[in-house]
Write a protein that holds these residues in place. Structure first.
Motif, PDB file in Angstrom:
ATOM      1  N   SER A 188      -9.560   8.049  -0.120  1.00  0.00           N
ATOM      2  CA  SER A 188     -10.430   8.645   0.905  1.00  0.00           C
ATOM      3  C   SER A 188     -11.378   9.659   0.285  1.00  0.00           C
ATOM      4  CB  SER A 188      -9.587   9.326   1.989  1.00  0.00           C
ATOM      5  OG  SER A 188      -8.756   8.400   2.632  1.00  0.00           O
ATOM      6  N   LEU A 189     -10.878  10.413  -0.687  1.00  0.00           N
ATOM      7  CA  LEU A 189     -11.656  11.498  -1.284  1.00  0.00           C
ATOM      8  C   LEU A 189     -12.741  10.995  -2.221  1.00  0.00           C
ATOM      9  CD1 LEU A 189     -11.572  14.618  -1.212  1.00  0.00           C
ATOM     10  CD2 LEU A 189     -10.181  14.530  -3.285  1.00  0.00           C
ATOM     11  N   TYR A 190     -12.401   9.978  -3.046  1.00  0.00           N
ATOM     12  CA  TYR A 190     -13.320   9.540  -4.099  1.00  0.00           C
ATOM     13  C   TYR A 190     -13.991   8.194  -3.831  1.00  0.00           C
ATOM     14  CZ  TYR A 190     -11.077  13.253  -6.804  1.00  0.00           C
ATOM     15  OH  TYR A 190     -10.589  14.461  -7.228  1.00  0.00           O
ATOM     16  N   MET A 191     -13.369   7.336  -3.010  1.00  0.00           N
ATOM     17  CA  MET A 191     -13.888   5.988  -2.808  1.00  0.00           C
ATOM     18  C   MET A 191     -14.323   5.723  -1.360  1.00  0.00           C
ATOM     19  SD  MET A 191     -13.686   4.727  -5.802  1.00  0.00           S
ATOM     20  CE  MET A 191     -12.827   4.956  -7.375  1.00  0.00           C
ATOM     21  N   ASP A 192     -14.145   6.711  -0.496  1.00  0.00           N
ATOM     22  CA  ASP A 192     -14.443   6.551   0.933  1.00  0.00           C
ATOM     23  C   ASP A 192     -13.673   5.389   1.544  1.00  0.00           C
ATOM     24  OD1 ASP A 192     -16.241   8.717   1.103  1.00  0.00           O
ATOM     25  OD2 ASP A 192     -17.872   7.483   0.306  1.00  0.00           O
ATOM     26  N   ASP A 193     -12.516   5.085   0.981  1.00  0.00           N
ATOM     27  CA  ASP A 193     -11.684   3.983   1.477  1.00  0.00           C
ATOM     28  C   ASP A 193     -10.237   4.273   1.118  1.00  0.00           C
ATOM     29  OD1 ASP A 193     -10.496   1.655   2.274  1.00  0.00           O
ATOM     30  OD2 ASP A 193     -11.613   0.333   0.930  1.00  0.00           O
ATOM     31  N   ALA A 194      -9.441   4.619   2.123  1.00  0.00           N
ATOM     32  CA  ALA A 194      -8.040   4.960   1.876  1.00  0.00           C
ATOM     33  C   ALA A 194      -7.262   3.793   1.281  1.00  0.00           C
ATOM     34  CB  ALA A 194      -7.371   5.418   3.177  1.00  0.00           C
ATOM     35  N   ALA A 195      -7.695   2.567   1.556  1.00  0.00           N
ATOM     36  CA  ALA A 195      -6.975   1.374   1.088  1.00  0.00           C
ATOM     37  C   ALA A 195      -7.614   0.765  -0.156  1.00  0.00           C
ATOM     38  CB  ALA A 195      -6.911   0.333   2.196  1.00  0.00           C
ATOM     39  N   TYR A 196      -8.443   1.523  -0.870  1.00  0.00           N
ATOM     40  CA  TYR A 196      -9.185   0.979  -2.019  1.00  0.00           C
ATOM     41  C   TYR A 196      -8.245   0.368  -3.049  1.00  0.00           C
ATOM     42  CZ  TYR A 196     -12.067   0.822  -6.233  1.00  0.00           C
ATOM     43  OH  TYR A 196     -12.712   0.407  -7.368  1.00  0.00           O
ATOM     44  N   TRP A 197      -7.256   1.146  -3.522  1.00  0.00           N
ATOM     45  CA  TRP A 197      -6.347   0.640  -4.555  1.00  0.00           C
ATOM     46  C   TRP A 197      -5.358  -0.374  -3.988  1.00  0.00           C
ATOM     47  CZ3 TRP A 197      -8.286   5.642  -5.364  1.00  0.00           C
ATOM     48  CH2 TRP A 197      -8.908   5.832  -6.597  1.00  0.00           C
ATOM     49  N   LEU A 198      -5.022  -0.237  -2.719  1.00  0.00           N
ATOM     50  CA  LEU A 198      -4.154  -1.228  -2.081  1.00  0.00           C
ATOM     51  C   LEU A 198      -4.810  -2.599  -2.069  1.00  0.00           C
ATOM     52  CD1 LEU A 198      -1.734  -2.158  -0.322  1.00  0.00           C
ATOM     53  CD2 LEU A 198      -3.036  -1.381   1.665  1.00  0.00           C
ATOM     54  N   LYS A 199      -6.084  -2.668  -1.696  1.00  0.00           N
ATOM     55  CA  LYS A 199      -6.799  -3.947  -1.615  1.00  0.00           C
ATOM     56  C   LYS A 199      -6.865  -4.609  -2.985  1.00  0.00           C
ATOM     57  CE  LYS A 199      -9.698  -2.483   2.274  1.00  0.00           C
ATOM     58  NZ  LYS A 199     -11.070  -2.082   2.678  1.00  0.00           N
ATOM     59  N   ARG A 200      -7.166  -3.827  -4.014  1.00  0.00           N
ATOM     60  CA  ARG A 200      -7.261  -4.396  -5.356  1.00  0.00           C
ATOM     61  C   ARG A 200      -5.908  -4.919  -5.832  1.00  0.00           C
ATOM     62  NH1 ARG A 200     -11.756  -2.912  -8.457  1.00  0.00           N
ATOM     63  NH2 ARG A 200     -10.503  -2.863 -10.355  1.00  0.00           N
ATOM     64  N   GLN A 201      -4.860  -4.136  -5.602  1.00  0.00           N
ATOM     65  CA  GLN A 201      -3.534  -4.573  -6.027  1.00  0.00           C
ATOM     66  C   GLN A 201      -3.082  -5.800  -5.245  1.00  0.00           C
ATOM     67  OE1 GLN A 201      -2.084  -3.581  -8.598  1.00  0.00           O
ATOM     68  NE2 GLN A 201       0.154  -3.699  -8.451  1.00  0.00           N
ATOM     69  N   LEU A 247      -4.937  -8.142  -4.040  1.00  0.00           N
ATOM     70  CA  LEU A 247      -5.658  -9.303  -4.570  1.00  0.00           C
ATOM     71  C   LEU A 247      -4.960  -9.845  -5.817  1.00  0.00           C
ATOM     72  CD1 LEU A 247      -8.107 -11.219  -4.772  1.00  0.00           C
ATOM     73  CD2 LEU A 247      -9.303  -9.394  -6.020  1.00  0.00           C
ATOM     74  N   PHE A 248      -4.649  -8.959  -6.760  1.00  0.00           N
ATOM     75  CA  PHE A 248      -4.005  -9.402  -7.996  1.00  0.00           C
ATOM     76  C   PHE A 248      -2.577  -9.886  -7.727  1.00  0.00           C
ATOM     77  CE2 PHE A 248      -7.215  -6.444  -9.855  1.00  0.00           C
ATOM     78  CZ  PHE A 248      -7.897  -7.387 -10.603  1.00  0.00           C
ATOM     79  N   ALA A 249      -1.895  -9.262  -6.753  1.00  0.00           N
ATOM     80  CA  ALA A 249      -0.546  -9.718  -6.403  1.00  0.00           C
ATOM     81  C   ALA A 249      -0.596 -11.129  -5.823  1.00  0.00           C
ATOM     82  CB  ALA A 249       0.092  -8.754  -5.399  1.00  0.00           C
ATOM     83  N   GLY A 250      -1.620 -11.420  -5.021  1.00  0.00           N
ATOM     84  CA  GLY A 250      -1.785 -12.767  -4.474  1.00  0.00           C
ATOM     85  C   GLY A 250      -2.014 -13.792  -5.577  1.00  0.00           C
ATOM     86  N   ILE A 251      -2.863 -13.431  -6.550  1.00  0.00           N
ATOM     87  CA  ILE A 251      -3.094 -14.326  -7.691  1.00  0.00           C
ATOM     88  C   ILE A 251      -1.792 -14.515  -8.473  1.00  0.00           C
ATOM     89  CG2 ILE A 251      -4.335 -14.593  -9.876  1.00  0.00           C
ATOM     90  CD1 ILE A 251      -6.621 -12.965  -8.613  1.00  0.00           C
ATOM     91  N   GLY A 252      -1.052 -13.416  -8.658  1.00  0.00           N
ATOM     92  CA  GLY A 252       0.216 -13.490  -9.377  1.00  0.00           C
ATOM     93  C   GLY A 252       1.238 -14.353  -8.666  1.00  0.00           C
ATOM     94  N   LEU A 253       1.269 -14.279  -7.326  1.00  0.00           N
ATOM     95  CA  LEU A 253       2.213 -15.094  -6.560  1.00  0.00           C
ATOM     96  C   LEU A 253       1.926 -16.580  -6.738  1.00  0.00           C
ATOM     97  CD1 LEU A 253       4.536 -15.208  -4.521  1.00  0.00           C
ATOM     98  CD2 LEU A 253       2.825 -15.078  -2.689  1.00  0.00           C
ATOM     99  N   VAL A 254       0.643 -16.935  -6.689  1.00  0.00           N
ATOM    100  CA  VAL A 254       0.252 -18.331  -6.917  1.00  0.00           C
ATOM    101  C   VAL A 254       0.657 -18.763  -8.322  1.00  0.00           C
ATOM    102  CG1 VAL A 254      -1.702 -19.919  -7.122  1.00  0.00           C
ATOM    103  CG2 VAL A 254      -1.638 -18.254  -5.250  1.00  0.00           C
ATOM    104  N   ALA A 255       0.406 -17.891  -9.302  1.00  0.00           N
ATOM    105  CA  ALA A 255       0.769 -18.210 -10.690  1.00  0.00           C
ATOM    106  C   ALA A 255       2.278 -18.379 -10.829  1.00  0.00           C
ATOM    107  CB  ALA A 255       0.270 -17.110 -11.621  1.00  0.00           C
ATOM    108  N   SER A 261       4.132  -0.073  -9.780  1.00  0.00           N
ATOM    109  CA  SER A 261       2.952   0.693 -10.165  1.00  0.00           C
ATOM    110  C   SER A 261       1.680  -0.131 -10.005  1.00  0.00           C
ATOM    111  CB  SER A 261       3.069   1.157 -11.618  1.00  0.00           C
ATOM    112  OG  SER A 261       4.147   2.038 -11.791  1.00  0.00           O
ATOM    113  N   TYR A 262       0.569   0.577  -9.817  1.00  0.00           N
ATOM    114  CA  TYR A 262      -0.735  -0.092  -9.734  1.00  0.00           C
ATOM    115  C   TYR A 262      -1.116  -0.653 -11.102  1.00  0.00           C
ATOM    116  CZ  TYR A 262      -5.748  -0.777  -9.302  1.00  0.00           C
ATOM    117  OH  TYR A 262      -7.002  -1.321  -9.311  1.00  0.00           O
ATOM    118  N   GLY A 263      -1.653  -1.840 -11.112  1.00  0.00           N
ATOM    119  CA  GLY A 263      -2.117  -2.469 -12.341  1.00  0.00           C
ATOM    120  C   GLY A 263      -2.240  -3.963 -12.158  1.00  0.00           C
ATOM    121  N   GLY A 264      -3.471  -4.443 -12.064  1.00  0.00           N
ATOM    122  CA  GLY A 264      -3.700  -5.859 -11.787  1.00  0.00           C
ATOM    123  C   GLY A 264      -3.222  -6.767 -12.906  1.00  0.00           C
TER     124      GLY A 264
END
Length: 359
Positions: free
Chosen positions: A29-42, A44-52, A331-334
């Motif tokens: 919220s403070l730096y990206m104007d989006d409280a879910a910024y890191w959630l959305k990115r993670q 996405l990568f979790a979805g790709i990982g699940l398919v893999a 932890s966060y990390g795509g």
């Protein structure tokens, strides 16, 4: 398919997404104007990982052994991209670990873990008779030295994990033990050299002894405050105070401290028990795999996950110097979550060929 593995991985990833949102919403919220910024990115990568994971899990793991050119490409490609990172990557957090392509950052050392597990398992299964001699053991070990050494220049903790994976996989397949004394001493000597040649690593050791005396010890102290303030049952999900800018890297390396602050020691212990059961399932699969190749693959995955959990929790509790190792699936990390889930796919592939399951 071993559905207990699938359930555990999905649960851990889901829990990780919840905690990433909890720990990063203020910063987002403070730096990206989006409280879910890191959630959305993670996510996405979790979805790709699940398919893999599901795709690799449906494959016959002997596919990798039958494609020699593919393994050679993966081995030399890993060395190439690690060298590229070492030379051309920008410095971030005091080291060169990431390659940036637009908004996406890729960490080649995560690919190196899978490379070591795959390449070493295939090489040993093809040349297992070599491990009856000291010369053969050392030759097999030297195969992984380029990857371990290049990673160690900028990322000592990951290099230690790669070294442990290599040594234990060779030890499991060998009937000798004396050569491993020499390998262990050489590994310790190499780590000492990497420690003394980088001043920031020695500084981390000094901070470990007396975090209250150093400005950079803030992260350790605030992490311990978070755990202590959480008590037995925590403040409640989303109620952490330390994530409000007091504790650095709350959604990365220090996420376990926020788990303990919000869910208490009880929540932290329950999370560790989930990891313990996942490791038990991996141990069972490695013991009962239909051949040496499958057993070694899962052994490497077991060591990888076990060491990362141990290192991360030990750092948060100040039981060892800060290493920058993330908590698997949480932890966060795509890059990390994609390769971890691909490894789980390999374990599922091996489990599919076991003729019986221990429920």
């Amino acid at each position: 398919m071993d559905y207990s593995i699938v359930f555990l991985v999905v649960f851990l990833v889901g829990f990780g997404l919840v905690m990433i949102y909890s720990t990063s919403s203020y910063k987002g919220s403070l730096y990206m104007d989006d409280a879910a910024y890191w959630l959305k990115r993670q996510a996405l990568f979790a979805g790709i990982g699940l398919v893999a994971m599901l795709f690799v899990g449906k494959m016959d793991y002997h596919f990798w052994k039958s494609r020699r050119w593919m393994i050679n490409l993966y081995y030399w490609g890993t060395i190439g991209i690690l060298l590229f990172t070492l030379v051309f990557a920008a410095v971030s957090h005091g080291s060169k670990r990431w390659i940036s392509i637009g908004p996406i950052r890729f960490q080649p050392s995560e690919a190196a873990k899978v490379s070591v597990i795959l390449v070493l398992a295939i090489y040993i299964s093809r040349n297992v008779r070599q491990l009856r001699s000291t010369k053969g053991i050392l030759k097999t070990f030297m195969l992984m030295v380029p990857i371990i050494g290049i990673v160690g220049i900028e990322n000592l903790s990951t290099s230690i994990i790669l070294l442990a994976i290599t040594v234990i996989m060779i030890f499991v397949a060998s009937d000798k033990w004396k050569p491993f004394i020499a390998i262990g001493l050489a590994g310790i000597a190499g780590m000492v050299v990497l420690l003394v040649t980088q001043s920031y690593r020695m500084e981390r050791i000094m901070i470990w002894f007396h975090p209250e005396q150093y400005e950079k010890g803030l992260q350790t102290m605030q992490g311990l405050y978070a755990i202590g303030s959480g008590g037995l049952f925590g403040k409640g999900l989303g109620q952490s105070m330390q994530k409000m800018g007091f504790l650095p890297e709350t959604h990365n390396d220090m996420i376990f401290s926020i788990v303990c602050e919000e869910l208490g020691i009880a929540g932290g212990v329950m999370l560790l028990l989930m990891f313990a059961y996942l490791l038990y399932r991996l141990f069972f699969i490695a013991q009962n795999a239909s051949d040496l190749l499958g057993s070694l693959m899962v052994t490497g995955i077991f060591i990888h996950i076990a060491l990362q959990v141990i290192f991360n929790v030990a750092v948060v509790l100040n039981l060892m110097p800060n290493t920058g190792v993330t908590l698997p699936f949480i932890s966060y990390g795509g890059t990390s979550i994609m390769f971890l889930m691909a490894e789980m796919g390999l374990a599922l592939s091996v489990a599919r060929q076991i003729k019986f399951q221990d429920m």
